[in-house]
Design a protein around this motif. Structure first.
Motif, PDB file in Angstrom:
ATOM      1  N   TYR A 297       6.160  -2.281  -6.293  1.00  0.00           N
ATOM      2  CA  TYR A 297       7.508  -2.173  -5.740  1.00  0.00           C
ATOM      3  C   TYR A 297       8.529  -1.722  -6.781  1.00  0.00           C
ATOM      4  CZ  TYR A 297       5.177  -5.159  -2.328  1.00  0.00           C
ATOM      5  OH  TYR A 297       4.300  -5.678  -1.416  1.00  0.00           O
ATOM      6  N   VAL A 298       8.191  -1.873  -8.068  1.00  0.00           N
ATOM      7  CA  VAL A 298       9.122  -1.488  -9.139  1.00  0.00           C
ATOM      8  C   VAL A 298       9.407   0.011  -9.011  1.00  0.00           C
ATOM      9  CG1 VAL A 298       9.462  -1.286 -11.626  1.00  0.00           C
ATOM     10  CG2 VAL A 298       8.363  -3.339 -10.677  1.00  0.00           C
ATOM     11  N   GLY A 299      10.673   0.348  -8.854  1.00  0.00           N
ATOM     12  CA  GLY A 299      11.082   1.740  -8.688  1.00  0.00           C
ATOM     13  C   GLY A 299      11.009   2.217  -7.247  1.00  0.00           C
ATOM     14  N   CYS A 300      10.076   1.704  -6.483  1.00  0.00           N
ATOM     15  CA  CYS A 300       9.890   2.134  -5.097  1.00  0.00           C
ATOM     16  C   CYS A 300      11.033   1.641  -4.218  1.00  0.00           C
ATOM     17  CB  CYS A 300       8.545   1.617  -4.587  1.00  0.00           C
ATOM     18  SG  CYS A 300       8.044   2.276  -2.986  1.00  0.00           S
ATOM     19  N   THR A 301      11.573   0.476  -4.516  1.00  0.00           N
ATOM     20  CA  THR A 301      12.625  -0.099  -3.671  1.00  0.00           C
ATOM     21  C   THR A 301      14.013  -0.003  -4.308  1.00  0.00           C
ATOM     22  OG1 THR A 301      12.172  -2.315  -4.552  1.00  0.00           O
ATOM     23  CG2 THR A 301      11.019  -1.684  -2.528  1.00  0.00           C
ATOM     24  N   ASP A 302      14.163   0.866  -5.300  1.00  0.00           N
ATOM     25  CA  ASP A 302      15.484   1.058  -5.912  1.00  0.00           C
ATOM     26  C   ASP A 302      16.498   1.450  -4.842  1.00  0.00           C
ATOM     27  OD1 ASP A 302      14.336   0.554  -8.353  1.00  0.00           O
ATOM     28  OD2 ASP A 302      14.579   2.584  -9.147  1.00  0.00           O
TER      29      ASP A 302
ATOM     30  N   LYS B  67       8.240   9.126  -5.214  1.00  0.00           N
ATOM     31  CA  LYS B  67       8.084   9.590  -3.828  1.00  0.00           C
ATOM     32  C   LYS B  67       8.349   8.439  -2.848  1.00  0.00           C
ATOM     33  CE  LYS B  67       6.839  12.267  -0.412  1.00  0.00           C
ATOM     34  NZ  LYS B  67       7.712  13.299   0.100  1.00  0.00           N
ATOM     35  N   GLY B  68       7.823   7.267  -3.163  1.00  0.00           N
ATOM     36  CA  GLY B  68       8.040   6.110  -2.293  1.00  0.00           C
ATOM     37  C   GLY B  68       9.513   5.797  -2.126  1.00  0.00           C
ATOM     38  N   ASN B  69      10.258   5.842  -3.233  1.00  0.00           N
ATOM     39  CA  ASN B  69      11.690   5.546  -3.163  1.00  0.00           C
ATOM     40  C   ASN B  69      12.433   6.615  -2.374  1.00  0.00           C
ATOM     41  OD1 ASN B  69      14.628   5.572  -4.924  1.00  0.00           O
ATOM     42  ND2 ASN B  69      13.884   3.653  -4.048  1.00  0.00           N
ATOM     43  N   ALA B  70      12.039   7.864  -2.532  1.00  0.00           N
ATOM     44  CA  ALA B  70      12.692   8.939  -1.775  1.00  0.00           C
ATOM     45  C   ALA B  70      12.479   8.739  -0.274  1.00  0.00           C
ATOM     46  CB  ALA B  70      12.150  10.299  -2.215  1.00  0.00           C
ATOM     47  N   VAL B  71      11.272   8.387   0.122  1.00  0.00           N
ATOM     48  CA  VAL B  71      10.974   8.164   1.537  1.00  0.00           C
ATOM     49  C   VAL B  71      11.738   6.950   2.054  1.00  0.00           C
ATOM     50  CG1 VAL B  71       9.147   7.573   3.184  1.00  0.00           C
ATOM     51  CG2 VAL B  71       8.729   9.309   1.436  1.00  0.00           C
ATOM     52  N   LEU B  72      11.759   5.866   1.278  1.00  0.00           N
ATOM     53  CA  LEU B  72      12.481   4.666   1.709  1.00  0.00           C
ATOM     54  C   LEU B  72      13.980   4.912   1.819  1.00  0.00           C
ATOM     55  CD1 LEU B  72      10.698   1.742  -0.155  1.00  0.00           C
ATOM     56  CD2 LEU B  72      10.713   2.229   2.298  1.00  0.00           C
ATOM     57  N   ARG B  73      14.557   5.614   0.848  1.00  0.00           N
ATOM     58  CA  ARG B  73      15.999   5.892   0.917  1.00  0.00           C
ATOM     59  C   ARG B  73      16.345   6.696   2.170  1.00  0.00           C
ATOM     60  NH1 ARG B  73      19.336   5.168  -3.694  1.00  0.00           N
ATOM     61  NH2 ARG B  73      18.181   4.277  -5.437  1.00  0.00           N
TER      62      ARG B  73
ATOM     63  N   THR C 214       0.827  -1.201   0.000  1.00  0.00           N
ATOM     64  CA  THR C 214       0.000   0.000   0.000  1.00  0.00           C
ATOM     65  C   THR C 214       0.865   1.256   0.000  1.00  0.00           C
ATOM     66  OG1 THR C 214      -1.700  -1.211   1.192  1.00  0.00           O
ATOM     67  CG2 THR C 214      -1.874   1.177   1.201  1.00  0.00           C
ATOM     68  N   PHE C 215       1.965   1.233   0.736  1.00  0.00           N
ATOM     69  CA  PHE C 215       2.898   2.366   0.780  1.00  0.00           C
ATOM     70  C   PHE C 215       3.399   2.693  -0.618  1.00  0.00           C
ATOM     71  CE2 PHE C 215       7.315   3.740   0.861  1.00  0.00           C
ATOM     72  CZ  PHE C 215       7.277   4.843   1.695  1.00  0.00           C
ATOM     73  N   CYS C 216       3.933   1.693  -1.318  1.00  0.00           N
ATOM     74  CA  CYS C 216       4.485   1.917  -2.662  1.00  0.00           C
ATOM     75  C   CYS C 216       3.387   2.251  -3.670  1.00  0.00           C
ATOM     76  CB  CYS C 216       5.278   0.696  -3.127  1.00  0.00           C
ATOM     77  SG  CYS C 216       6.842   0.476  -2.252  1.00  0.00           S
ATOM     78  N   GLU C 217       2.234   1.624  -3.512  1.00  0.00           N
ATOM     79  CA  GLU C 217       1.115   1.895  -4.416  1.00  0.00           C
ATOM     80  C   GLU C 217       0.618   3.331  -4.238  1.00  0.00           C
ATOM     81  OE1 GLU C 217      -2.551  -0.789  -5.759  1.00  0.00           O
ATOM     82  OE2 GLU C 217      -2.651  -0.175  -3.651  1.00  0.00           O
ATOM     83  N   ALA C 218       0.486   3.776  -2.997  1.00  0.00           N
ATOM     84  CA  ALA C 218      -0.052   5.108  -2.718  1.00  0.00           C
ATOM     85  C   ALA C 218       0.925   6.222  -3.077  1.00  0.00           C
ATOM     86  CB  ALA C 218      -0.436   5.212  -1.243  1.00  0.00           C
ATOM     87  N   LEU C 219       2.209   6.023  -2.753  1.00  0.00           N
ATOM     88  CA  LEU C 219       3.182   7.083  -2.999  1.00  0.00           C
ATOM     89  C   LEU C 219       3.765   7.052  -4.405  1.00  0.00           C
ATOM     90  CD1 LEU C 219       5.158   7.267   0.354  1.00  0.00           C
ATOM     91  CD2 LEU C 219       3.264   8.682  -0.426  1.00  0.00           C
ATOM     92  N   GLY C 220       3.728   5.897  -5.035  1.00  0.00           N
ATOM     93  CA  GLY C 220       4.329   5.763  -6.365  1.00  0.00           C
ATOM     94  C   GLY C 220       5.828   5.563  -6.250  1.00  0.00           C
TER      95      GLY C 220
END
Length: 91
Positions: free
Chosen positions: A56-61, A12-18, A3-9
């Motif tokens: 998750y594609v791109g979100c977990t780079d 943005k999701g990758n920036a937050v995770l990094r 849901t995190f990666c789906e909602a943020l895209g």
């Protein structure tokens, strides 16, 4: 995470995770754990971490680089790592 990666895209999701990866664990923290006698740390990952699919594609780079950093720092302080596949597709 789904849901995190789906909602943020992915961007943005990758920036937050990094930022989370950069600040959640650091060398000082790992060194302090060693000084307290810790011998092993668990590193939970999802099955999507190294082979992303769906949202998750791109979100977990960058996850692979962080995992390698984690292993290297733990090795520096002679701490073992238990990599725990914490999430599996369709679970």
């Amino acid at each position: 995470m789904y849901t995190f990666c789906e909602a943020l895209g992915p961007v943005k999701g990758n920036a937050v995770l990094r930022e989370h990866w950069r600040t959640f664990y650091n060398e000082t923290w790992i060194q302090a754990l060693k000084m307290r006698g810790i011998e092993i740390l668990r590193l939970p990952i999802g099955d999507f971490t190294l082979d992303p699919y769906g949202p998750y594609v791109g979100c977990t780079d960058g996850a692979e680089d962080f995992i390698q950093w984690f292993y290297d720092i733990c090795a520096k302080y002679d701490i073992k790592v238990l990599m725990d596949v914490h999430i599996m597709k369709d679970s």
